[in-house]
Design a protein around this motif. Structure first.
Motif, PDB file in Angstrom:
ATOM      1  N   ASN A  26     -26.780   0.411  13.629  1.00  0.00           N
ATOM      2  CA  ASN A  26     -25.812  -0.677  13.461  1.00  0.00           C
ATOM      3  C   ASN A  26     -26.355  -2.019  13.955  1.00  0.00           C
ATOM      4  O   ASN A  26     -25.604  -2.860  14.454  1.00  0.00           O
ATOM      5  N   TYR A  81     -19.632  -9.196   7.005  1.00  0.00           N
ATOM      6  CA  TYR A  81     -19.967  -9.739   8.325  1.00  0.00           C
ATOM      7  C   TYR A  81     -21.469  -9.690   8.607  1.00  0.00           C
ATOM      8  O   TYR A  81     -21.888  -9.904   9.737  1.00  0.00           O
ATOM      9  N   GLY A  82     -22.264  -9.385   7.587  1.00  0.00           N
ATOM     10  CA  GLY A  82     -23.707  -9.328   7.782  1.00  0.00           C
ATOM     11  C   GLY A  82     -24.265  -7.966   7.419  1.00  0.00           C
ATOM     12  O   GLY A  82     -23.554  -6.960   7.432  1.00  0.00           O
ATOM     13  N   ARG A  96     -26.376  -4.789   8.218  1.00  0.00           N
ATOM     14  CA  ARG A  96     -26.776  -4.062   9.417  1.00  0.00           C
ATOM     15  C   ARG A  96     -27.567  -2.815   9.048  1.00  0.00           C
ATOM     16  O   ARG A  96     -27.291  -2.173   8.023  1.00  0.00           O
ATOM     17  N   GLN A 131     -27.350 -12.331   8.933  1.00  0.00           N
ATOM     18  CA  GLN A 131     -26.035 -12.895   9.218  1.00  0.00           C
ATOM     19  C   GLN A 131     -25.413 -13.456   7.938  1.00  0.00           C
ATOM     20  O   GLN A 131     -26.083 -14.169   7.190  1.00  0.00           O
ATOM     21  N   LYS A 134     -27.637  -5.681  13.368  1.00  0.00           N
ATOM     22  CA  LYS A 134     -27.530  -6.714  12.346  1.00  0.00           C
ATOM     23  C   LYS A 134     -28.899  -7.332  12.079  1.00  0.00           C
ATOM     24  O   LYS A 134     -29.607  -7.732  13.002  1.00  0.00           O
ATOM     25  N   ASP A 155     -19.880  -7.916  19.131  1.00  0.00           N
ATOM     26  CA  ASP A 155     -20.312  -8.046  17.742  1.00  0.00           C
ATOM     27  C   ASP A 155     -21.116  -6.835  17.281  1.00  0.00           C
ATOM     28  O   ASP A 155     -21.037  -6.425  16.130  1.00  0.00           O
ATOM     29  N   LYS A 156     -21.898  -6.246  18.198  1.00  0.00           N
ATOM     30  CA  LYS A 156     -22.740  -5.108  17.831  1.00  0.00           C
ATOM     31  C   LYS A 156     -21.915  -3.884  17.434  1.00  0.00           C
ATOM     32  O   LYS A 156     -22.440  -2.956  16.811  1.00  0.00           O
TER      33      LYS A 156
END
Length: 307
Positions: A139, A131-132, A134, A144, A141, A283-284
């Motif tokens: 955490n 998912y990317g 990070r 992407q 990102k 998302d974070k």
């Protein structure tokens, strides 16, 4: 950040250990080892001078001067214990930190909210990069790669307590309209397909539960429903960000997933505290995608991929 959250953040502990042992290792390579080398050279020079003087004075000296010189050198070049251990542990800690932070991280399933897909005691691997990329600990990102898809089994930081890791299935992605009524899902106005399976015996409650296959946008997996439980316990619904995007009733709810958020549900539908009760996952908060069970000490046959 509390002491409990720090102790619970293994990545932070690894990072601190890596920094400390790395500093000691660098200090030894570029400074301490040179000091030991200089001290050994001085000691050897003094030994050679004494040996030469004694020989010139006709005094018998140690016949095995080579071994004696090697012993002196070895004693003075030997690393202190704290330096030796730091140098030994640093590359191991650094490797583990990189693997856990950017590639794969192991987790243990602590509850039955994902039964029958995941059982209590399953040791799973979570893909940290799908998912990317990070930054560890914070955490954040920085690159992407992919977005979570409906049907993915995902690990994330619990929005109500960021020190806890949760695992659920992605049911709704940003912009989706999720309806859950009479224990059936509808996504964007299209009912999700279900197929009946043999009843499932819950090992914890020793109660048989209804088992179904659920076809969530092409991802077919198993879920459980408890006939004794209602569709939704409204008293357990908490206040959460974007709650105004949801409407609740005794028969179920409808939510529109906000941008940058995901709607998560456990496969053990009537035994899962999930987005129905505490809201969306930003998302974070994403940790990674659960991809495999690599061990279950009480049931080795559990090893395999996660659907």
């Amino acid at each position: 950040m509390t002491l409990q959250s720090i102790l619970g953040n293994f990545a932070l502990i690894l990072f601190v250990l890596m920094i400390v042992t790395g500093i000691v290792w660098v200090l030894d390579v570029f400074h301490l080892s040179k000091g030991r080398r200089a001290a050994a050279d001085r000691a050897l020079a003094d030994y050679d001078a004494r040996t030469a003087k004694l020989t010139a004075d006709g005094i018998q000296v140690d016949t095995n001067t080579t071994a004696r010189r090697a012993q002196i050198e070895a004693d003075l070049l030997r690393q202190p214990t704290w330096v030796e251990y730091s140098g030994s542990f640093f590359p191991v800690i650094a490797l583990v930190f990189v693997l856990r932070s950017f590639l794969f991280e192991p987790f243990k399933i602590p509850s039955s909210s994902m039964v029958p897909t995941l059982l209590v005691g399953d040791l799973i691997l979570v893909n940290k990069f799908t998912y990317g990329i990070r930054l560890p600990i914070v955490n954040q990102k920085i690159i992407q790669i992919n977005d979570p898809q409906r049907g993915d089994v995902m690990v994330f930081k619990y929005p109500m307590d960021m020190s806890q890791d949760y695992i659920k299935r992605v049911v709704g992605v940003p912009g989706d309209k999720i309806t859950y009524e009479n224990k059936r899902l509808t996504v964007n106005g299209k009912p999700v397909t279900y197929g009946a399976l043999d009843d499932y015996l819950d090992d914890e409650s020793l109660v048989y539960k209804k088992q179904f296959t659920e076809g969530l946008t092409g991802v077919e997996h198993r879920i459980l429903n408890d006939e004794r439980a209602g569709t939704l316990n409204l008293s357990d619904v908490r206040d959460f960000p974007h709650k105004d995007a949801c409407t609740y009733s005794y028969e179920g709810f409808t939510c529109v997933v906000p941008a940058g958020n995901y709607f998560m549900m456990g496969d053990n539908r009537d035994n899962s505290a999930d987005s129905r009760y505490w809201g969306f996952v930003p998302d974070k908060n994403i940790v990674g995608k659960a991809v495999a069970v690599w061990m279950n000490l009480s049931n080795p046959r559990r090893i395999g991929g996660i659907q």
